[in-house]
Design a protein around this motif. Structure first.
Motif, PDB file in Angstrom:
ATOM      1  N   HIS A 148       5.892  -6.970   7.207  1.00  0.00           N
ATOM      2  CA  HIS A 148       4.848  -7.861   7.729  1.00  0.00           C
ATOM      3  C   HIS A 148       3.616  -7.029   8.043  1.00  0.00           C
ATOM      4  CE1 HIS A 148       6.572  -6.438  11.586  1.00  0.00           C
ATOM      5  NE2 HIS A 148       5.344  -6.591  12.040  1.00  0.00           N
ATOM      6  N   PRO A 149       2.428  -7.586   7.785  1.00  0.00           N
ATOM      7  CA  PRO A 149       1.203  -6.826   8.034  1.00  0.00           C
ATOM      8  C   PRO A 149       0.843  -6.806   9.508  1.00  0.00           C
ATOM      9  CG  PRO A 149       0.665  -8.967   7.124  1.00  0.00           C
ATOM     10  CD  PRO A 149       2.159  -8.879   7.146  1.00  0.00           C
ATOM     11  N   ILE A 150       0.182  -5.741   9.938  1.00  0.00           N
ATOM     12  CA  ILE A 150      -0.375  -5.665  11.283  1.00  0.00           C
ATOM     13  C   ILE A 150      -1.749  -6.310  11.252  1.00  0.00           C
ATOM     14  CG2 ILE A 150      -1.246  -4.084  13.054  1.00  0.00           C
ATOM     15  CD1 ILE A 150       0.923  -2.151  12.322  1.00  0.00           C
ATOM     16  N   SER A 151      -1.957  -7.330  12.068  1.00  0.00           N
ATOM     17  CA  SER A 151      -3.174  -8.131  11.968  1.00  0.00           C
ATOM     18  C   SER A 151      -4.379  -7.497  12.644  1.00  0.00           C
ATOM     19  CB  SER A 151      -2.937  -9.523  12.581  1.00  0.00           C
ATOM     20  OG  SER A 151      -2.567  -9.401  13.949  1.00  0.00           O
ATOM     21  N   SER A 152      -4.173  -6.497  13.508  1.00  0.00           N
ATOM     22  CA  SER A 152      -5.283  -5.949  14.277  1.00  0.00           C
ATOM     23  C   SER A 152      -6.094  -4.913  13.511  1.00  0.00           C
ATOM     24  CB  SER A 152      -4.756  -5.306  15.571  1.00  0.00           C
ATOM     25  OG  SER A 152      -3.859  -4.245  15.263  1.00  0.00           O
ATOM     26  N   GLU A 153      -5.579  -4.430  12.373  1.00  0.00           N
ATOM     27  CA  GLU A 153      -6.253  -3.339  11.675  1.00  0.00           C
ATOM     28  C   GLU A 153      -7.527  -3.845  11.015  1.00  0.00           C
ATOM     29  OE1 GLU A 153      -4.627   0.611   9.461  1.00  0.00           O
ATOM     30  OE2 GLU A 153      -3.642  -1.277   9.099  1.00  0.00           O
ATOM     31  N   GLN A 154      -8.512  -2.975  10.871  1.00  0.00           N
ATOM     32  CA  GLN A 154      -9.806  -3.397  10.358  1.00  0.00           C
ATOM     33  C   GLN A 154     -10.101  -2.862   8.962  1.00  0.00           C
ATOM     34  OE1 GLN A 154     -12.809  -2.577  13.285  1.00  0.00           O
ATOM     35  NE2 GLN A 154     -12.143  -4.215  14.616  1.00  0.00           N
ATOM     36  N   SER A 155     -10.155  -1.557   8.778  1.00  0.00           N
ATOM     37  CA  SER A 155     -10.637  -1.016   7.505  1.00  0.00           C
ATOM     38  C   SER A 155      -9.532  -0.782   6.479  1.00  0.00           C
ATOM     39  CB  SER A 155     -11.402   0.288   7.744  1.00  0.00           C
ATOM     40  OG  SER A 155     -10.599   1.241   8.401  1.00  0.00           O
ATOM     41  N   ASN A 156      -8.266  -0.840   6.888  1.00  0.00           N
ATOM     42  CA  ASN A 156      -7.145  -0.699   5.973  1.00  0.00           C
ATOM     43  C   ASN A 156      -6.151  -1.826   6.236  1.00  0.00           C
ATOM     44  OD1 ASN A 156      -7.868   1.855   4.616  1.00  0.00           O
ATOM     45  ND2 ASN A 156      -7.628   2.745   6.656  1.00  0.00           N
ATOM     46  N   THR A 157      -5.027  -1.792   5.538  1.00  0.00           N
ATOM     47  CA  THR A 157      -3.963  -2.771   5.780  1.00  0.00           C
ATOM     48  C   THR A 157      -2.653  -2.018   5.937  1.00  0.00           C
ATOM     49  OG1 THR A 157      -5.056  -4.505   4.497  1.00  0.00           O
ATOM     50  CG2 THR A 157      -2.691  -4.736   4.848  1.00  0.00           C
ATOM     51  N   SER A 158      -1.939  -2.267   7.033  1.00  0.00           N
ATOM     52  CA  SER A 158      -0.663  -1.602   7.280  1.00  0.00           C
ATOM     53  C   SER A 158       0.469  -2.620   7.284  1.00  0.00           C
ATOM     54  CB  SER A 158      -0.694  -0.853   8.607  1.00  0.00           C
ATOM     55  OG  SER A 158      -1.514   0.289   8.519  1.00  0.00           O
ATOM     56  N   LEU A 159       1.557  -2.258   6.625  1.00  0.00           N
ATOM     57  CA  LEU A 159       2.746  -3.104   6.529  1.00  0.00           C
ATOM     58  C   LEU A 159       3.890  -2.429   7.263  1.00  0.00           C
ATOM     59  CD1 LEU A 159       2.579  -3.872   2.689  1.00  0.00           C
ATOM     60  CD2 LEU A 159       1.516  -5.149   4.551  1.00  0.00           C
ATOM     61  N   VAL A 160       4.549  -3.175   8.132  1.00  0.00           N
ATOM     62  CA  VAL A 160       5.689  -2.660   8.883  1.00  0.00           C
ATOM     63  C   VAL A 160       6.968  -3.169   8.238  1.00  0.00           C
ATOM     64  CG1 VAL A 160       6.902  -2.675  11.099  1.00  0.00           C
ATOM     65  CG2 VAL A 160       4.398  -2.499  11.033  1.00  0.00           C
ATOM     66  N   TYR A 161       7.872  -2.253   7.918  1.00  0.00           N
ATOM     67  CA  TYR A 161       9.135  -2.578   7.245  1.00  0.00           C
ATOM     68  C   TYR A 161      10.284  -2.482   8.228  1.00  0.00           C
ATOM     69  CZ  TYR A 161       6.765  -2.245   2.734  1.00  0.00           C
ATOM     70  OH  TYR A 161       5.926  -2.440   1.664  1.00  0.00           O
ATOM     71  N   GLY A 162      10.808  -3.632   8.596  1.00  0.00           N
ATOM     72  CA  GLY A 162      12.018  -3.686   9.407  1.00  0.00           C
ATOM     73  C   GLY A 162      11.959  -2.916  10.709  1.00  0.00           C
ATOM     74  N   GLY A 163      10.797  -2.710  11.264  1.00  0.00           N
ATOM     75  CA  GLY A 163      10.683  -1.943  12.500  1.00  0.00           C
ATOM     76  C   GLY A 163      10.990  -0.470  12.342  1.00  0.00           C
ATOM     77  N   GLN A 164      11.099   0.019  11.077  1.00  0.00           N
ATOM     78  CA  GLN A 164      11.438   1.421  10.832  1.00  0.00           C
ATOM     79  C   GLN A 164      10.282   2.230  10.256  1.00  0.00           C
ATOM     80  OE1 GLN A 164      15.286   2.301   8.993  1.00  0.00           O
ATOM     81  NE2 GLN A 164      15.784   0.120   9.064  1.00  0.00           N
ATOM     82  N   TYR A 165       9.532   1.617   9.343  1.00  0.00           N
ATOM     83  CA  TYR A 165       8.482   2.343   8.631  1.00  0.00           C
ATOM     84  C   TYR A 165       7.181   1.550   8.686  1.00  0.00           C
ATOM     85  CZ  TYR A 165      12.852   3.980   6.466  1.00  0.00           C
ATOM     86  OH  TYR A 165      14.124   4.433   6.237  1.00  0.00           O
ATOM     87  N   ILE A 166       6.068   2.269   8.499  1.00  0.00           N
ATOM     88  CA  ILE A 166       4.773   1.620   8.387  1.00  0.00           C
ATOM     89  C   ILE A 166       4.056   2.224   7.189  1.00  0.00           C
ATOM     90  CG2 ILE A 166       3.751   3.195  10.106  1.00  0.00           C
ATOM     91  CD1 ILE A 166       1.887   0.831  10.887  1.00  0.00           C
ATOM     92  N   LEU A 167       3.606   1.358   6.285  1.00  0.00           N
ATOM     93  CA  LEU A 167       2.897   1.770   5.082  1.00  0.00           C
ATOM     94  C   LEU A 167       1.437   1.386   5.221  1.00  0.00           C
ATOM     95  CD1 LEU A 167       2.784   2.794   2.111  1.00  0.00           C
ATOM     96  CD2 LEU A 167       3.355   0.441   1.411  1.00  0.00           C
ATOM     97  N   LYS A 168       0.572   2.390   5.268  1.00  0.00           N
ATOM     98  CA  LYS A 168      -0.860   2.115   5.339  1.00  0.00           C
ATOM     99  C   LYS A 168      -1.439   2.132   3.942  1.00  0.00           C
ATOM    100  CE  LYS A 168      -3.887   5.010   7.242  1.00  0.00           C
ATOM    101  NZ  LYS A 168      -4.762   5.635   8.272  1.00  0.00           N
ATOM    102  N   LEU A 169      -2.066   1.017   3.548  1.00  0.00           N
ATOM    103  CA  LEU A 169      -2.738   0.911   2.267  1.00  0.00           C
ATOM    104  C   LEU A 169      -4.225   1.184   2.493  1.00  0.00           C
ATOM    105  CD1 LEU A 169      -0.990  -2.338   1.023  1.00  0.00           C
ATOM    106  CD2 LEU A 169      -0.481   0.009   0.297  1.00  0.00           C
ATOM    107  N   PHE A 170      -4.742   2.202   1.823  1.00  0.00           N
ATOM    108  CA  PHE A 170      -6.149   2.562   1.965  1.00  0.00           C
ATOM    109  C   PHE A 170      -6.976   1.598   1.121  1.00  0.00           C
ATOM    110  CE2 PHE A 170      -3.822   6.696   2.164  1.00  0.00           C
ATOM    111  CZ  PHE A 170      -3.974   6.899   3.527  1.00  0.00           C
ATOM    112  N   ARG A 171      -7.778   0.785   1.759  1.00  0.00           N
ATOM    113  CA  ARG A 171      -8.518  -0.236   1.029  1.00  0.00           C
ATOM    114  C   ARG A 171      -9.700   0.354   0.260  1.00  0.00           C
ATOM    115  NH1 ARG A 171      -6.027  -4.991  -0.071  1.00  0.00           N
ATOM    116  NH2 ARG A 171      -5.011  -5.848   1.762  1.00  0.00           N
ATOM    117  N   LYS A 172     -10.588   1.079   0.948  1.00  0.00           N
ATOM    118  CA  LYS A 172     -11.710   1.715   0.262  1.00  0.00           C
ATOM    119  C   LYS A 172     -11.226   3.053  -0.283  1.00  0.00           C
ATOM    120  CE  LYS A 172     -15.735   1.637   2.270  1.00  0.00           C
ATOM    121  NZ  LYS A 172     -16.907   2.013   3.125  1.00  0.00           N
TER     122      LYS A 172
END
Length: 470
Positions: A148-172
């Motif tokens: 599920h994505p973290i809604s508070s982030e601004q310049s990138n998008t981060s996805l949290v996997y099962g409360g174990q990992y977080i994947l930050k996608l660099f948008r720019k």
């Protein structure tokens, strides 16, 4: 563009013409996306740079790199495109991309049915076309987790996997290995206690350039956000009518500010140990001042409200000519503020080492004085203190109380930094003041383009800093 992953049996699923239709719809769609960094001017054109089918079938997942033109500015962005024939899934309506009749296209970072494949590919070390999914050496990952994505982030998008990992996608996207990934890897190698462990990455090439698309880290579900902690303290203090100073109330944040100062100093020492330092050359300060003045000129040309302060800021910058840079230059965080730190049971962690989103790659990658990070955090204490005043009628008493909270915690932070570093940042008062003013000028530009109501925060801080320097 073509899809390097398609087999003949899959070719009917999506083609270059389909992707180009989506890209043609982006000029009107992009400005409404939270992570889009070009809200200060209209999008004048978009062009497909590269695309790859990451997950074929129904639904479909496409990784897209798009070039966005805004007048004389051209930047590359990363999107995850989903396509479904049965309508928009459970994602925000704003994710839908109006690409004509037929199946629905949408930004798919919120679609858990599709994004799970990103983690699975990292775990397996997959190659999909020009995309590389790699775990860090020695890392084994749990697969099959939903995100599920973290809604508070601004310049990138981060996805949290099962409360174990977080994947930050660099948008720019910028050429080269992303600074965030470089510094996290370096800090991991020296055993820094103040970063979350990097676990993997998504990377590829755009033309001749290496590019980072994402970074996977350990997720810390019980960590507290530094901004939330600080602003909660501010609310408690501003709501109290006893007249007591902030240090005498139960919600005092100064102890945490002190520990945060120590953590930042420790990270600076770890970065210096991992990546080295350089003594400041004779012309380094002159280049720094020239860059600060150039930014001041650019922002003053766009923001009329800055005009009353320009002469005072320029004078503060001129004071830096001829002073001695006693601290060596080194890699630094580059955009440090309370929203970039987490408090765990073991202490403070620093996040997001990319640098200022609006700064150039060269600026973000350059060796800097560690005082830049100190100045950034001092600015953040001002933001935390004044956030309740944004959009409210002027109130001298509340303004004074906000200033008292900020002063109290700025002092505690510097005390903690000095204790760990063995050197007080306030000993370099003129340089610290100039760097703080430069950061506030950057904030004026950012707020003017993105949140005009918040412009009063950096403008008020500039007025205070100039008064204190008289």
């Amino acid at each position: 563009m073509s899809d390097p992953t398609s087999t003949p049996d899959q070719a009917h699923e999506v083609g270059a013409a389909d992707v180009d239709r989506v890209v043609a719809a982006l000029p009107d769609w992009l400005p409404a996306q939270r992570w889009f960094g070009g809200k200060d001017r209209p999008v004048t054109g978009t062009r497909t740079v590269d695309w790859t089918v990451v997950l074929p079938g129904e639904p479909l997942l496409v990784h897209l790199v798009v070039e966005v033109q805004q007048g004389d500015r051209t930047e590359a962005y990363q999107l995850l495109l989903g396509r479904r024939s049965d309508g928009l899934p459970d994602v925000p309506a704003a994710a839908a991309i109006p690409a004509g009749d037929g199946p629905v296209w949408y930004e798919a970072s919120g679609d858990a049915d599709l994004t799970g494949v990103l983690l699975d590919h990292i775990a397996a070390g997959e190659r999909v076309g020009d995309l590389r999914f790699d775990p860090e050496p020695g890392v084994e990952l749990t697969t099959g987790l939903r995100a599920h994505p973290i809604s508070s982030e601004q310049s990138n998008t981060s996805l949290v996997y099962g409360g174990q990992y977080i994947l930050k996608l660099f948008r720019k996207l910028t050429p080269g290995v992303n600074k965030d990934l470089v510094l996290h890897r370096a800090l991991r190698q020296v055993g820094s206690a103040h970063v979350a462990e990097p676990l993997g990455a998504i990377s590829g090439r755009i033309g001749d350039d290496e590019v980072s698309y994402g970074m996977l880290q350990r997720f810390l579900p019980d960590a507290a956000d530094g901004w939330v902690m600080a602003t909660t303290s501010v609310r408690d203090f501003m709501a109290d009518d006893s007249g007591l100073p902030p240090g005498d109330l139960g919600g005092d944040f100064a102890g945490e500010a002190y520990r945060l100062g120590r953590a930042v100093a420790d990270v600076h020492a770890d970065l210096a140990r991992a990546l080295g330092t350089e003594p400041a050359a004779d012309d380094d300060l002159e280049r720094t001042v020239a860059a600060m003045e150039a930014r001041l000129d650019r922002v003053a040309a766009d923001v009329d409200d800055l005009a009353p302060y320009v002469d005072g800021i320029r004078e503060a910058f001129h004071r830096l000519h001829g002073i001695e840079l006693t601290l060596p230059l080194q890699p630094v965080h580059g955009d440090l503020h309370l929203g970039q730190v987490l408090r765990t049971v073991h202490g403070w962690l620093l996040l997001d080492f990319e640098g200022e989103p609006a700064s150039s790659l060269a600026e973000r990658s350059a060796l800097r004085s560690p005082l830049r990070d100190v100045a950034g955090m001092l600015r953040s204490f001002d933001y935390a203190a004044q956030q309740l005043l944004v959009g409210q009628p002027a109130d001298e008493e509340q303004t004074a109380r906000a200033a008292a909270w900020a002063r109290h915690n700025r002092t505690a932070f510097c005390d903690g930094y000095a204790k760990a570093a063995g050197r007080d940042p306030r000993d370099d008062a003129d340089l610290l003041r100039g760097l703080e003013l430069d950061k506030a000028v950057y904030e004026v530009s950012y707020e003017h383009a993105n949140r005009p109501d918040w412009s009063s925060v950096p403008l008020g801080s500039i007025a205070r800093i100039l008064r204190e320097g008289e």
